[in-house]
Every structure is written in structure tokens, then in C-alpha cells.
Design a protein around this motif. Structure first.
Motif, mmCIF file in Angstrom:
data_model
loop_
_atom_site.group_PDB
_atom_site.id
_atom_site.type_symbol
_atom_site.label_atom_id
_atom_site.label_comp_id
_atom_site.label_asym_id
_atom_site.label_seq_id
_atom_site.Cartn_x
_atom_site.Cartn_y
_atom_site.Cartn_z
ATOM 1 N N CYS A 141 3.818 -1.188 3.611
ATOM 2 C CA CYS A 141 3.425 0.120 3.089
ATOM 3 C C CYS A 141 4.607 1.066 3.033
ATOM 4 O O CYS A 141 5.628 0.874 3.706
ATOM 5 C CB CYS A 141 2.296 0.739 3.918
ATOM 6 S SG CYS A 141 2.798 1.338 5.542
ATOM 7 N N GLY A 142 4.467 2.085 2.196
ATOM 8 C CA GLY A 142 5.412 3.180 2.101
ATOM 9 C C GLY A 142 4.630 4.460 1.922
ATOM 10 O O GLY A 142 3.410 4.439 1.686
ATOM 11 N N VAL A 143 5.300 5.592 2.011
ATOM 12 C CA VAL A 143 4.638 6.891 2.003
ATOM 13 C C VAL A 143 5.153 7.734 0.844
ATOM 14 O O VAL A 143 6.352 7.755 0.553
ATOM 15 C CB VAL A 143 4.875 7.633 3.341
ATOM 16 C CG1 VAL A 143 4.285 9.038 3.311
ATOM 17 C CG2 VAL A 143 4.292 6.830 4.500
ATOM 18 N N VAL A 163 0.857 -1.187 0.000
ATOM 19 C CA VAL A 163 0.000 0.000 0.000
ATOM 20 C C VAL A 163 0.892 1.235 0.000
ATOM 21 O O VAL A 163 1.762 1.378 0.862
ATOM 22 C CB VAL A 163 -0.942 0.035 1.221
ATOM 23 C CG1 VAL A 163 -1.754 1.332 1.234
ATOM 24 C CG2 VAL A 163 -1.883 -1.162 1.210
ATOM 25 N N VAL A 164 0.680 2.097 -0.982
ATOM 26 C CA VAL A 164 1.368 3.384 -1.042
ATOM 27 C C VAL A 164 0.425 4.432 -0.466
ATOM 28 O O VAL A 164 -0.660 4.667 -1.019
ATOM 29 C CB VAL A 164 1.752 3.744 -2.492
ATOM 30 C CG1 VAL A 164 2.372 5.138 -2.548
ATOM 31 C CG2 VAL A 164 2.713 2.710 -3.060
ATOM 32 N N LEU A 165 0.818 5.031 0.646
ATOM 33 C CA LEU A 165 -0.011 6.031 1.313
ATOM 34 C C LEU A 165 0.446 7.416 0.892
ATOM 35 O O LEU A 165 1.580 7.813 1.143
ATOM 36 C CB LEU A 165 0.083 5.879 2.834
ATOM 37 C CG LEU A 165 -0.429 4.545 3.397
ATOM 38 C CD1 LEU A 165 -0.140 4.441 4.882
ATOM 39 C CD2 LEU A 165 -1.923 4.394 3.133
ATOM 40 N N VAL A 166 -0.443 8.151 0.250
ATOM 41 C CA VAL A 166 -0.129 9.496 -0.230
ATOM 42 C C VAL A 166 -0.628 10.498 0.804
ATOM 43 O O VAL A 166 -1.791 10.451 1.230
ATOM 44 C CB VAL A 166 -0.779 9.766 -1.598
ATOM 45 C CG1 VAL A 166 -0.356 11.140 -2.125
ATOM 46 C CG2 VAL A 166 -0.400 8.679 -2.593
ATOM 47 N N THR A 167 0.248 11.409 1.191
ATOM 48 C CA THR A 167 -0.109 12.388 2.206
ATOM 49 C C THR A 167 0.465 13.747 1.830
ATOM 50 O O THR A 167 1.098 13.904 0.779
ATOM 51 C CB THR A 167 0.398 11.952 3.596
ATOM 52 O OG1 THR A 167 -0.132 12.821 4.598
ATOM 53 C CG2 THR A 167 1.918 11.965 3.662
ATOM 54 N N GLU A 168 0.228 14.723 2.670
ATOM 55 C CA GLU A 168 0.755 16.066 2.475
ATOM 56 C C GLU A 168 1.319 16.567 3.796
ATOM 57 O O GLU A 168 0.865 16.134 4.868
ATOM 58 C CB GLU A 168 -0.336 17.004 1.966
ATOM 59 C CG GLU A 168 -1.554 17.041 2.868
ATOM 60 C CD GLU A 168 -2.740 17.776 2.266
ATOM 61 O OE1 GLU A 168 -3.662 18.127 3.030
ATOM 62 O OE2 GLU A 168 -2.758 17.990 1.039
ATOM 63 N N PRO A 169 2.311 17.463 3.787
ATOM 64 C CA PRO A 169 2.978 17.885 5.025
ATOM 65 C C PRO A 169 2.211 18.968 5.775
ATOM 66 O O PRO A 169 2.692 20.083 5.968
ATOM 67 C CB PRO A 169 4.330 18.401 4.509
ATOM 68 C CG PRO A 169 4.021 18.942 3.153
ATOM 69 C CD PRO A 169 2.955 18.028 2.576
ATOM 70 N N THR A 170 0.996 18.622 6.189
ATOM 71 C CA THR A 170 0.147 19.538 6.945
ATOM 72 C C THR A 170 -0.381 18.814 8.168
ATOM 73 O O THR A 170 -0.344 17.576 8.227
ATOM 74 C CB THR A 170 -1.041 20.021 6.098
ATOM 75 O OG1 THR A 170 -1.879 18.888 5.803
ATOM 76 C CG2 THR A 170 -0.573 20.659 4.801
ATOM 77 N N ARG A 187 9.967 8.120 12.999
ATOM 78 C CA ARG A 187 9.648 7.499 14.289
ATOM 79 C C ARG A 187 8.997 6.132 14.115
ATOM 80 O O ARG A 187 9.241 5.208 14.898
ATOM 81 C CB ARG A 187 8.717 8.441 15.061
ATOM 82 C CG ARG A 187 8.419 7.994 16.486
ATOM 83 C CD ARG A 187 7.725 9.095 17.271
ATOM 84 N NE ARG A 187 6.428 9.460 16.721
ATOM 85 C CZ ARG A 187 6.158 10.590 16.103
ATOM 86 N NH1 ARG A 187 7.115 11.508 15.937
ATOM 87 N NH2 ARG A 187 4.948 10.851 15.633
ATOM 88 N N GLU A 188 8.165 6.013 13.084
ATOM 89 C CA GLU A 188 7.424 4.762 12.881
ATOM 90 C C GLU A 188 8.138 3.807 11.922
ATOM 91 O O GLU A 188 7.623 2.722 11.640
ATOM 92 C CB GLU A 188 6.023 5.079 12.336
ATOM 93 C CG GLU A 188 5.165 5.889 13.288
ATOM 94 C CD GLU A 188 4.846 5.128 14.557
ATOM 95 O OE1 GLU A 188 4.653 3.895 14.471
ATOM 96 O OE2 GLU A 188 4.783 5.757 15.631
ATOM 97 N N GLY A 189 9.284 4.207 11.401
ATOM 98 C CA GLY A 189 10.017 3.342 10.480
ATOM 99 C C GLY A 189 9.341 3.168 9.135
ATOM 100 O O GLY A 189 9.444 2.106 8.516
ATOM 101 N N LEU A 190 8.655 4.215 8.666
ATOM 102 C CA LEU A 190 7.944 4.151 7.394
ATOM 103 C C LEU A 190 8.833 4.697 6.276
ATOM 104 O O LEU A 190 9.289 5.843 6.360
ATOM 105 C CB LEU A 190 6.650 4.977 7.460
ATOM 106 C CG LEU A 190 5.628 4.557 8.512
ATOM 107 C CD1 LEU A 190 4.514 5.578 8.597
ATOM 108 C CD2 LEU A 190 5.072 3.181 8.192
ATOM 109 N N PRO A 191 9.085 3.937 5.235
ATOM 110 C CA PRO A 191 9.916 4.436 4.132
ATOM 111 C C PRO A 191 9.195 5.508 3.331
ATOM 112 O O PRO A 191 8.015 5.349 2.982
ATOM 113 C CB PRO A 191 10.174 3.188 3.279
ATOM 114 C CG PRO A 191 9.025 2.282 3.587
ATOM 115 C CD PRO A 191 8.642 2.537 5.021
#
Length: 282
Positions: free
Chosen positions: A210-212, A182-189, A230-234
Motif C-alpha cells: 500500500c501507499g498513501v 491499495v492506495v489509501l487516501v487520507t487527509e491531514p486531520t 514512522r510506519e514506513g508508508l510511501p
């Protein structure tokens, strides 16, 4: 390999990532648009439309001559799609999830299942990409059955991308379940971080790697980066906050075609996605 592109909230750029990855991967890739309430991948990947295929859900129909109003069906149904209060049962098809349990528990075999249309699936051939798109009918309240029907079109071999609905509710679970990544798409807000945390919790519950991808990088703060560390998410990619990207998307154009200087970024992302180590977990 099945790769789901998801996000904890709408508007993060999930579809932008999905369609540009599909174009770069090409060569027989399948893109499943599981955002069935508002499918829009076809705007970026126009092509030759196939015939629309209706999708139905089995719902109960009661034989009033056989029914003795025992209430077994009503007691069984957790969704109150069939209700009996000492009288012949009433059926509310829009609440039915199609499990068939009411027909199984009926002691007089007074219930049979009939198909009820909930939406349609259309296949588009777009320059090497096979786009499978679900569209739910107006007024149908539950989308997971249609999403599962779209997911069932994933081929046994090759690369499949799943453009999941936004959020972290049941439709998202139906779209990403069984994916290899799963590729999780986010924004820096702050909103992006809050919903990323919810999405990561969901993916961890399902046990999927998953990765971000951080979209509009540089427009906010570094709390999303800190959370990933912190969560070890690539962090698989960071897409800059570039007005030209928004303009291209608003015109229905692919970023890799409208702005060729971003092709290496998306090509690097496609490489990281296709070679993602299956032992990595969220």
C-alpha cells in the motif's frame, strides 16, 4: 494489475483520485465502482450505458412436505437466516449470505436454493475507460456479495482500478482482497489520521502492498506525515487544499480537465502506482 483506491473514512477524496487516475491511464483501463450503496463514478465519467444485469444470491426454500423439523439447518446457519425451534423452519432471506450450507446438511434434502435479486451491474464505456458499476437494491443489508460480483468483472490482463467503499468493514475487505496495491487516501486531520491507522491495519492483515495519498494537503497538521514516516508508508502524492478542486468535483468535472495545472501531479501519481514495487508491504 489491480489497484484498489480506499480510505478509512468517507469524504477524503477517494473517488476523486480513482476517476482522475482512470482518465489519465485510459487505453482500456477498467474502473470498478464497488461503492455499491452510493456509486458515483459515472457522474465524472459519463458515457454509453450498457444494459443493467441483475445480480442474485441463492437463498434457501424449504419443502414443507419433506422437512421433519430436525433443526440441522438452523444449527448450521451462523447468520440465523433459517430458524427452527422444533417446528418447520422459517427463512429470513435478507439475512442469508448464500453459502448453501443449510441445503448440504439437510438429511432429508428438503432445502433447495432459489435466486434472490440483490442489485444490478451496469457497464459504461466512457472515452477509453470501461466503468463497471454495482448498485445495491433498496433494503438489501449486505453488500459484499454484490461487490464480489463487480470484482469478478476485472479482466485477466491490463490495468484495473477498484473504487472501494469507505471505512474498514466487510465491504472494504471484499473490494480490496486480491489487489496488487491499495492506495489509501487520507487527509491531514485528527480524524483522517485515526481512520488511516485503521485502514493500514486492515491492509496489513490482508498482506497487500500500500501507499498513501494525502488530500487537502496544507489544511491540517503534520501528524499524518509523521505516522507515514514512522510506519514506513510511501506517500505517493499530496493534493493541495484548493477550493477550485472542490468546485470542479461538485460540478462533476475531472480535476485533470477542469484544472490542467494538476495533470502533472496525477500523471506522476499514475506512474508511481503502475511501477509500484511488489515487494513493498504496508
Amino acid at each position: 494489475m489491480i489497484v484498489a483506491i480506499a480510505s478509512g473514512k468517507g469524504g477524503t477524496g477517494k473517488t476523486t483520485v480513482a476517476v482522475n487516475l482512470a482518465r489519465l491511464l485510459g487505453g482500456g483501463v477498467h474502473l470498478l465502482d464497488c461503492d455499491v450503496e452510493e456509486p458515483n463514478d459515472h457522474l465524472f465519467l459519463p458515457g454509453t450505458n450498457g444494459a443493467a444485469e441483475p445480480v442474485t444470491l441463492p437463498v434457501p426454500e424449504v419443502d414443507q412436505q419433506r422437512c421433519d423439523a430436525c433443526g440441522a439447518c438452523s444449527d448450521f446457519c451462523a447468520y440465523h437466516a433459517i430458524v427452527s425451534f422444533g417446528i418447520k423452519p422459517l427463512v429470513f432471506p435478507e439475512l442469508c449470505h448464500g453459502c448453501g450450507g443449510c441445503a448440504l446438511v439437510c438429511p432429508r434434502q428438503a432445502i433447495r436454493e432459489v435466486p434472490r435479486r440483490i442489485g444490478e451491474i451496469r457497464t459504461v464505456e466512457a472515452g477509453g475507460v470501461t466503468l463497471v458499476q454495482g448498485r445495491i437494491d433498496v433494503g438489501v443489508p449486505s453488500s459484499p456479495p454484490l461487490i464480489r460480483a463487480v470484482r469478478a468483472r476485472a479482466p485477466a490482463q491490463g490495468m484495473t482500478l477498484v473504487d472501494a467503499p469507505p471505512g474498514t468493514s466487510c465491504p472494504v475487505v471484499a473490494a480490496v482482497r486480491g489487489a496488487d496495491l491499495v492506495v489509501l487516501v487520507t487527509e491531514p486531520t485528527p480524524f483522517g489520521l485515526h481512520d488511516l491507522e485503521l485502514a493500514v491495519a486492515l491492509v496489513r492483515e490482508l498482506g497487500i502492498p500500500c501507499g498513501v495519498v494525502i488530500n487537502r494537503a496544507g489544511s491540517g497538521d503534520d501528524r499524518v506525515h509523521a505516522f507515514c514516516r514512522r510506519e514506513g508508508l510511501p506517500i505517493l502524492a499530496q493534493i493541495p487544499d484548493d477550493r477550485r478542486i472542490a468546485e470542479a468535483c461538485s460540478r462533476g468535472r475531472l480535476v485533470v480537465e477542469a484544472l490542467p495545472e494538476y495533470e502533472p501531479l496525477f500523471r506522476q501519481l499514475s506512474g508511481r502506482v503502475t511501477h509500484f514495487a511488489p515487494t513493498q508491504r504496508c
